[in-house]
Design a protein around this motif. Structure first.
Motif, PDB file in Angstrom:
ATOM      1  N   PHE A   1      47.917  44.914  44.250  1.00 34.48           N
ATOM      2  CA  PHE A   1      48.351  45.845  43.198  1.00 34.48           C
ATOM      3  C   PHE A   1      49.848  45.687  42.911  1.00 34.48           C
ATOM      4  O   PHE A   1      50.285  45.825  41.765  1.00 34.48           O
ATOM      5  CB  PHE A   1      48.054  47.293  43.603  1.00 34.48           C
ATOM      6  CG  PHE A   1      46.690  47.771  43.197  1.00 34.48           C
ATOM      7  CD1 PHE A   1      46.469  48.311  41.933  1.00 34.48           C
ATOM      8  CD2 PHE A   1      45.613  47.666  44.064  1.00 34.48           C
ATOM      9  CE1 PHE A   1      45.207  48.746  41.544  1.00 34.48           C
ATOM     10  CE2 PHE A   1      44.344  48.100  43.685  1.00 34.48           C
ATOM     11  CZ  PHE A   1      44.134  48.634  42.425  1.00 34.48           C
ATOM     12  N   LEU A   2      50.643  45.402  43.952  1.00 37.39           N
ATOM     13  CA  LEU A   2      52.100  45.339  43.780  1.00 37.39           C
ATOM     14  C   LEU A   2      52.551  44.154  42.931  1.00 37.39           C
ATOM     15  O   LEU A   2      53.594  44.208  42.292  1.00 37.39           O
ATOM     16  CB  LEU A   2      52.788  45.239  45.154  1.00 37.39           C
ATOM     17  CG  LEU A   2      52.701  46.460  46.082  1.00 37.39           C
ATOM     18  CD1 LEU A   2      53.330  46.142  47.436  1.00 37.39           C
ATOM     19  CD2 LEU A   2      53.371  47.676  45.452  1.00 37.39           C
ATOM     20  N   ARG A   3      51.784  43.072  42.937  1.00 37.91           N
ATOM     21  CA  ARG A   3      52.287  41.811  42.365  1.00 37.91           C
ATOM     22  C   ARG A   3      51.746  41.544  40.960  1.00 37.91           C
ATOM     23  O   ARG A   3      50.565  41.659  40.695  1.00 37.91           O
ATOM     24  CB  ARG A   3      51.940  40.648  43.300  1.00 37.91           C
ATOM     25  CG  ARG A   3      52.619  40.851  44.658  1.00 37.91           C
ATOM     26  CD  ARG A   3      52.551  39.656  45.547  1.00 37.91           C
ATOM     27  NE  ARG A   3      53.064  39.985  46.864  1.00 37.91           N
ATOM     28  CZ  ARG A   3      54.021  39.292  47.491  1.00 37.91           C
ATOM     29  NH1 ARG A   3      54.560  38.240  46.925  1.00 37.91           N
ATOM     30  NH2 ARG A   3      54.427  39.663  48.689  1.00 37.91           N
ATOM     31  N   SER A   4      52.669  41.119  40.098  1.00 36.66           N
ATOM     32  CA  SER A   4      52.329  40.921  38.683  1.00 36.66           C
ATOM     33  C   SER A   4      51.378  39.744  38.459  1.00 36.66           C
ATOM     34  O   SER A   4      50.733  39.657  37.428  1.00 36.66           O
ATOM     35  CB  SER A   4      53.601  40.707  37.856  1.00 36.66           C
ATOM     36  OG  SER A   4      54.267  39.527  38.287  1.00 36.66           O
ATOM     37  N   ASN A   5      51.293  38.835  39.441  1.00 39.17           N
ATOM     38  CA  ASN A   5      50.391  37.689  39.237  1.00 39.17           C
ATOM     39  C   ASN A   5      48.963  37.983  39.694  1.00 39.17           C
ATOM     40  O   ASN A   5      48.031  37.303  39.283  1.00 39.17           O
ATOM     41  CB  ASN A   5      50.923  36.427  39.926  1.00 39.17           C
ATOM     42  CG  ASN A   5      50.984  36.588  41.430  1.00 39.17           C
ATOM     43  OD1 ASN A   5      51.411  37.627  41.931  1.00 39.17           O
ATOM     44  ND2 ASN A   5      50.543  35.583  42.160  1.00 39.17           N
ATOM     45  N   SER A   6      48.773  39.003  40.541  1.00 40.94           N
ATOM     46  CA  SER A   6      47.410  39.356  40.971  1.00 40.94           C
ATOM     47  C   SER A   6      46.940  40.649  40.301  1.00 40.94           C
ATOM     48  O   SER A   6      45.765  40.993  40.360  1.00 40.94           O
ATOM     49  CB  SER A   6      47.342  39.510  42.499  1.00 40.94           C
ATOM     50  OG  SER A   6      48.373  40.349  42.957  1.00 40.94           O
ATOM     51  N   ASN A   7      47.865  41.370  39.673  1.00 40.01           N
ATOM     52  CA  ASN A   7      47.544  42.623  38.984  1.00 40.01           C
ATOM     53  C   ASN A   7      47.900  42.467  37.507  1.00 40.01           C
ATOM     54  O   ASN A   7      49.074  42.532  37.133  1.00 40.01           O
ATOM     55  CB  ASN A   7      48.341  43.768  39.619  1.00 40.01           C
ATOM     56  CG  ASN A   7      48.109  45.106  38.922  1.00 40.01           C
ATOM     57  OD1 ASN A   7      47.440  45.174  37.886  1.00 40.01           O
ATOM     58  ND2 ASN A   7      48.687  46.163  39.476  1.00 40.01           N
ATOM     59  N   ILE A   8      46.861  42.232  36.682  1.00 40.47           N
ATOM     60  CA  ILE A   8      47.121  42.082  35.237  1.00 40.47           C
ATOM     61  C   ILE A   8      46.462  43.234  34.478  1.00 40.47           C
ATOM     62  O   ILE A   8      46.071  43.109  33.317  1.00 40.47           O
ATOM     63  CB  ILE A   8      46.632  40.705  34.721  1.00 40.47           C
ATOM     64  CG1 ILE A   8      45.160  40.487  35.078  1.00 40.47           C
ATOM     65  CG2 ILE A   8      47.491  39.565  35.301  1.00 40.47           C
ATOM     66  CD1 ILE A   8      44.511  39.284  34.400  1.00 40.47           C
ATOM     67  N   ARG A   9      46.364  44.396  35.134  1.00 43.70           N
ATOM     68  CA  ARG A   9      45.753  45.581  34.523  1.00 43.70           C
ATOM     69  C   ARG A   9      46.624  46.088  33.369  1.00 43.70           C
ATOM     70  O   ARG A   9      47.844  45.895  33.364  1.00 43.70           O
ATOM     71  CB  ARG A   9      45.599  46.697  35.552  1.00 43.70           C
ATOM     72  CG  ARG A   9      44.722  46.341  36.741  1.00 43.70           C
ATOM     73  CD  ARG A   9      44.716  47.465  37.759  1.00 43.70           C
ATOM     74  NE  ARG A   9      43.921  48.594  37.301  1.00 43.70           N
ATOM     75  CZ  ARG A   9      42.635  48.776  37.594  1.00 43.70           C
ATOM     76  NH1 ARG A   9      41.998  47.893  38.354  1.00 43.70           N
ATOM     77  NH2 ARG A   9      41.985  49.832  37.150  1.00 43.70           N
ATOM     78  N   THR A  10      45.996  46.824  32.466  1.00 45.09           N
ATOM     79  CA  THR A  10      46.753  47.411  31.352  1.00 45.09           C
ATOM     80  C   THR A  10      46.685  48.936  31.389  1.00 45.09           C
ATOM     81  O   THR A  10      47.118  49.602  30.462  1.00 45.09           O
ATOM     82  CB  THR A  10      46.180  46.908  30.004  1.00 45.09           C
ATOM     83  OG1 THR A  10      44.774  47.160  29.985  1.00 45.09           O
ATOM     84  CG2 THR A  10      46.438  45.414  29.824  1.00 45.09           C
ATOM     85  N   ASP A  11      46.148  49.479  32.492  1.00 47.80           N
ATOM     86  CA  ASP A  11      46.083  50.947  32.604  1.00 47.80           C
ATOM     87  C   ASP A  11      47.253  51.461  33.433  1.00 47.80           C
ATOM     88  O   ASP A  11      48.253  50.776  33.613  1.00 47.80           O
ATOM     89  CB  ASP A  11      44.727  51.365  33.199  1.00 47.80           C
ATOM     90  CG  ASP A  11      44.533  50.893  34.647  1.00 47.80           C
ATOM     91  OD1 ASP A  11      45.410  50.178  35.175  1.00 47.80           O
ATOM     92  OD2 ASP A  11      43.485  51.239  35.244  1.00 47.80           O
TER      93      ASP A  11
END
Length: 372
Positions: free
Chosen positions: A191-201
């Motif tokens: 969840f912390l990292r922008s490369n593994s978390n590409i959520r838009t919520d």
């Protein structure tokens, strides 16, 4: 190195020295049910001369499991199994925290029969987990992780609840506190990292959103066990398991500020421990010290001299040692008298799946003082 032997009060716990036995996965739980056992109690109690023991990572649910024979903290049998461990360590006047773990996408249905869950439906490249399938030597067999399903808000709420339940169960099992595993490419780190978390919520996009899951888990754990029994482990400089995120240092600092506001017991930095690993810049340590006022633990293949220097410079408060404790149950004593260290007897026994060999059979070094 003298500072390593000074006592420390960690959120009301009197630690006899600044040595921490770091969490190490050893896969010795009893099957079926991933239940801690008497063998594990012996292993941890042998190492109770550490100021603090942090247990191997322990899954908060079957969904949170990524490797075979790792222990859980979500069933009555598991709680009772862990009681053997805490009683054995407390009998030796040791202090012990349980590390709470959810692996997220670092799993396979071959391990737990379930499709992995993650912040986003991204498979971790070049990442394996292991099962025991009757290979010779009782060896672990490595299998690639499977594609995860993206968590919806119900899944997220469920995972938060599982961490809180795990913390409650840990205290019921006699632990002095818990450490939330937010490091090493597992669910919270995902969840912390922008490369593994590409959520838009609300759980993706900005740094503020990406730390939301960590903060919700920490707040839920604090509610059931108290802030003084709650630590968090983070790994800002570790990129294994496909976790290379250019924004992670800023994200970790933001998280540290928020964790400071929650007044948790400690932050535990998991640092790279291979030979040519990048050194952690001093300015990062200084900034973390400024942002986070309570105890800081640093773990990462340090010599006692390196650890002592960090303590002297007041950049950290406790030093974690992993492999040194694995092979030397009495590691603090050996450091004190400059005794030779045991080496790993057989790499096959690191994740042995069971059995005492390479687990509880490392010899102690007895000095004269010990005999008196």
């Amino acid at each position: 190195m003298e500072k390593l032997f000074e006592p420390l009060t960690l959120a009301g716990n009197q630690l006899k020295n600044r040595f921490v036995m770091a969490p190490m996965t050893r896969s010795r739980s009893s099957q079926p049910g991933d239940i801690p056992n008497a063998l594990m109690a012996e292993y941890y109690s042998q190492r109770a001369s550490a100021g603090l023991i942090i247990t191997e990572a322990t899954q908060v649910s079957l969904q949170g499991m990524g490797y075979a024979a790792t222990p859980g903290i979500y069933s009555e049998e598991q709680i009772n199994g862990w009681k053997l461990v805490t009683e054995a360590v407390h009998e030796k006047k040791g202090k012990i925290f349980l590390q709470l773990w959810h692996v997220g996408r670092v799993s396979s249905s071959k391990v737990n029969g379930l499709q992995p869950l993650a912040p986003s439906p991204l498979t971790a490249n070049n990442t394996n987990v292991y099962i025991f399938d009757g290979a010779p030597n009782g060896d672990a067999t490595f299998v690639p992780v499977e594609a995860p399903r993206a968590m919806d808000t119900t899944d997220i709420k469920q995972a938060v609840k599982e961490f809180a339940e795990g913390a409650k169960n840990a205290v019921a099992a006699g632990f002095d506190g818990v450490e939330i595993h937010g490091a090493n490419g597992y669910l919270i780190d995902q969840f912390l990292r922008s490369n593994s978390n590409i959520r838009t919520d609300a759980y993706g996009g900005s740094k503020e959103n990406r730390i939301r899951f960590l903060m919700e888990v920490t707040e839920a754990v604090i509610q059931v066990v108290g802030k003084e029994k709650t630590g968090v482990r983070l790994s800002p400089f570790i990129k294994f398991k496909d976790m290379d995120d250019p924004e992670i240092l800023d994200t970790i600092m933001l998280a540290a500020e928020q964790l400071n506001r929650l007044d948790i017991a400690y932050i535990h930095l998991c640092e790279a421990d291979w030979d040519d690993a990048p050194a952690i810049p001093e300015h990062f340590r200084a900034e973390l010290r400024e942002k986070f006022k309570n105890t800081i633990i640093a773990t990462g293949n340090k010599t006692p001299e390196e650890g002592g220097k960090l303590l002297e410079n007041n950049l950290v408060d406790l030093i974690g040692f992993g492999r040194k404790f694995l092979t030397n149950p009495d590691y603090p004593e050996r450091v004190k008298v400059n005794a030779p260290l045991n080496e790993i007897s057989d790499p096959h026994t690191l994740f042995g799946g069971g059995g005492a060999k390479g687990y509880i059979d490392y010899p102690f070094f007895r000095t004269e003082e010990t005999h008196h």
